[in-house]
Design a protein around this motif. Structure first.
Motif, PDB file in Angstrom:
ATOM      1  N   SER A 128     -57.163 -81.933  69.198  1.00 49.03           N
ATOM      2  CA  SER A 128     -58.389 -82.017  68.397  1.00 49.03           C
ATOM      3  C   SER A 128     -59.183 -80.729  68.501  1.00 49.03           C
ATOM      4  N   LEU A 129     -59.327 -80.216  69.726  1.00 49.09           N
ATOM      5  CA  LEU A 129     -60.091 -78.984  69.929  1.00 49.09           C
ATOM      6  C   LEU A 129     -59.476 -77.830  69.153  1.00 49.09           C
ATOM      7  N   ALA A 130     -58.134 -77.708  69.234  1.00 49.40           N
ATOM      8  CA  ALA A 130     -57.449 -76.619  68.540  1.00 49.40           C
ATOM      9  C   ALA A 130     -57.623 -76.747  67.028  1.00 49.40           C
ATOM     10  N   THR A 131     -57.520 -77.970  66.496  1.00 50.95           N
ATOM     11  CA  THR A 131     -57.671 -78.162  65.054  1.00 50.95           C
ATOM     12  C   THR A 131     -59.069 -77.776  64.598  1.00 50.95           C
ATOM     13  N   VAL A 132     -60.084 -78.244  65.345  1.00 49.51           N
ATOM     14  CA  VAL A 132     -61.462 -77.902  64.976  1.00 49.51           C
ATOM     15  C   VAL A 132     -61.663 -76.393  65.035  1.00 49.51           C
ATOM     16  N   GLY A 133     -61.202 -75.763  66.136  1.00 57.04           N
ATOM     17  CA  GLY A 133     -61.369 -74.323  66.287  1.00 57.04           C
ATOM     18  C   GLY A 133     -60.693 -73.557  65.172  1.00 57.04           C
ATOM     19  N   TYR A 134     -59.462 -73.952  64.833  1.00 52.05           N
ATOM     20  CA  TYR A 134     -58.727 -73.243  63.793  1.00 52.05           C
ATOM     21  C   TYR A 134     -59.423 -73.364  62.452  1.00 52.05           C
ATOM     22  N   ARG A 135     -59.926 -74.583  62.152  1.00 59.22           N
ATOM     23  CA  ARG A 135     -60.573 -74.750  60.847  1.00 59.22           C
ATOM     24  C   ARG A 135     -61.915 -74.043  60.787  1.00 59.22           C
ATOM     25  N   VAL A 136     -62.604 -73.931  61.944  1.00 58.48           N
ATOM     26  CA  VAL A 136     -63.834 -73.128  61.954  1.00 58.48           C
ATOM     27  C   VAL A 136     -63.491 -71.671  61.673  1.00 58.48           C
ATOM     28  N   ALA A 137     -62.399 -71.184  62.263  1.00 61.93           N
ATOM     29  CA  ALA A 137     -62.044 -69.769  62.115  1.00 61.93           C
ATOM     30  C   ALA A 137     -61.571 -69.438  60.717  1.00 61.93           C
ATOM     31  N   THR A 138     -60.942 -70.400  60.006  1.00 61.37           N
ATOM     32  CA  THR A 138     -60.357 -70.060  58.711  1.00 61.37           C
ATOM     33  C   THR A 138     -61.174 -70.582  57.533  1.00 61.37           C
ATOM     34  N   PHE A 139     -62.378 -71.107  57.801  1.00 63.65           N
ATOM     35  CA  PHE A 139     -63.169 -71.631  56.701  1.00 63.65           C
ATOM     36  C   PHE A 139     -63.700 -70.474  55.870  1.00 63.65           C
ATOM     37  N   ASN A 140     -63.464 -70.493  54.565  1.00 61.72           N
ATOM     38  CA  ASN A 140     -63.864 -69.372  53.718  1.00 61.72           C
ATOM     39  C   ASN A 140     -65.309 -69.490  53.276  1.00 61.72           C
ATOM     40  N   ASP A 141     -66.036 -68.371  53.388  1.00 58.71           N
ATOM     41  CA  ASP A 141     -67.378 -68.339  52.813  1.00 58.71           C
ATOM     42  C   ASP A 141     -67.264 -68.327  51.298  1.00 58.71           C
ATOM     43  N   CYS A 142     -68.122 -69.091  50.612  1.00 56.12           N
ATOM     44  CA  CYS A 142     -68.086 -69.087  49.150  1.00 56.12           C
ATOM     45  C   CYS A 142     -69.345 -68.387  48.658  1.00 56.12           C
ATOM     46  N   GLU A 143     -69.232 -67.053  48.405  1.00 55.11           N
ATOM     47  CA  GLU A 143     -70.419 -66.272  48.052  1.00 55.11           C
ATOM     48  C   GLU A 143     -71.087 -66.776  46.797  1.00 55.11           C
ATOM     49  N   VAL A 202     -65.311 -67.589  67.757  1.00 53.65           N
ATOM     50  CA  VAL A 202     -65.468 -68.894  68.418  1.00 53.65           C
ATOM     51  C   VAL A 202     -64.265 -69.778  68.128  1.00 53.65           C
ATOM     52  N   GLY A 203     -63.851 -69.815  66.853  1.00 53.99           N
ATOM     53  CA  GLY A 203     -62.724 -70.667  66.483  1.00 53.99           C
ATOM     54  C   GLY A 203     -61.456 -70.291  67.213  1.00 53.99           C
ATOM     55  N   MET A 204     -61.133 -68.990  67.190  1.00 59.49           N
ATOM     56  CA  MET A 204     -59.919 -68.558  67.872  1.00 59.49           C
ATOM     57  C   MET A 204     -60.043 -68.736  69.383  1.00 59.49           C
ATOM     58  N   GLY A 205     -61.252 -68.580  69.915  1.00 64.61           N
ATOM     59  CA  GLY A 205     -61.462 -68.841  71.333  1.00 64.61           C
ATOM     60  C   GLY A 205     -61.136 -70.282  71.683  1.00 64.61           C
ATOM     61  N   LEU A 206     -61.599 -71.212  70.838  1.00 59.84           N
ATOM     62  CA  LEU A 206     -61.290 -72.626  71.066  1.00 59.84           C
ATOM     63  C   LEU A 206     -59.786 -72.870  71.027  1.00 59.84           C
ATOM     64  N   VAL A 207     -59.100 -72.272  70.030  1.00 56.79           N
ATOM     65  CA  VAL A 207     -57.652 -72.459  69.923  1.00 56.79           C
ATOM     66  C   VAL A 207     -56.961 -71.938  71.178  1.00 56.79           C
ATOM     67  N   GLY A 208     -57.348 -70.728  71.605  1.00 59.22           N
ATOM     68  CA  GLY A 208     -56.734 -70.135  72.791  1.00 59.22           C
ATOM     69  C   GLY A 208     -56.973 -70.973  74.033  1.00 59.22           C
ATOM     70  N   PHE A 209     -58.229 -71.437  74.199  1.00 60.27           N
ATOM     71  CA  PHE A 209     -58.544 -72.243  75.371  1.00 60.27           C
ATOM     72  C   PHE A 209     -57.725 -73.523  75.397  1.00 60.27           C
ATOM     73  N   SER A 210     -57.623 -74.194  74.242  1.00 61.08           N
ATOM     74  CA  SER A 210     -56.881 -75.462  74.243  1.00 61.08           C
ATOM     75  C   SER A 210     -55.394 -75.224  74.469  1.00 61.08           C
ATOM     76  N   LEU A 211     -54.856 -74.085  73.999  1.00 66.18           N
ATOM     77  CA  LEU A 211     -53.447 -73.781  74.267  1.00 66.18           C
ATOM     78  C   LEU A 211     -53.206 -73.563  75.761  1.00 66.18           C
TER      79      LEU A 211
END
Lengths: 92, 82
Positions: free
Chosen positions: A53-68, B9-18
């Motif tokens: 769950s943590l990895a999924t949330v983190g990944y989606r936070v990192a790849t969420f696109n800004d919509c200017e 922050v997002g990649m940090g979370l991914v790395g930490f959980s891995l």
């Protein structure tokens, strides 16, 4: 059979298998290593689920696109609405 | 693309959980099959802690959630609500 019953049935089957290995209820005399792996299993599965769950949330936070454009459009609409309401007498 | 801090922050979370997943998997699943005099065992606590530590973490999490709810409820209570 309802979904709840299906889940309860599945969980109890898996739980029974785990208890069999952990508490040696059938006196199977499995190698010690297998019992060592089996008894933390419920906690292990919870931790793995938490990590996923943590990895999924983190990944989606990192790849969420800004919509200017959508953001600009929204700001304009807010300004428009404020103007409109001010004309109609609402004090902001 | 998401902004800089979001990505960090997002990649940090991914790395930490891995990291957590790898360490915990080795601890719970791999170590029982490794000879007890192998040097890798010194990097891991005794096996009981692999259940106790997540249990304590869950308790702390519940405490934090409960405290937060309590604080927010008390802050939003209108005067003389009883």
């Amino acid at each position: 059979m309802t979904k709840l019953l299906e889940w309860v049935f599945g969980v109890s089957v898996i739980g029974a298998a785990w208890a069999l290995v952990t508490f040696d209820l059938l006196n199977l005399r499995l190698p010690v290593a297998y019992k060592e792996v089996a008894w933390p299993m419920p906690v292990y599965l919870l931790v793995v689920f938490g990590c996923y769950s943590l990895a999924t949330v983190g990944y989606r936070v990192a790849t969420f696109n800004d919509c200017e454009e959508a953001s600009k459009e929204l700001q304009d609409q807010i300004k428009e609405a404020k103007e409109d309401l001010r004309k109609k007498g609402l004090k902001m | 693309m998401a902004t800089g801090t979001d990505r960090a922050v997002g990649m940090g979370l991914v790395g930490f959980s891995l990291l957590l997943f790898t360490y915990y998997t080795i601890w719970v699943i791999i170590l029982p099959f490794v000879d007890s005099d192998h040097v890798v065992h010194q990097y891991f606590l005794p096996r009981e802690y692999s259940v106790i530590l997540p249990g304590i973490a869950a308790l702390i999490l519940l405490l934090c959630v409960g405290t937060f709810i309590g604080v927010v409820t008390r802050k939003n209570r209108k005067p003389k609500v009883d």
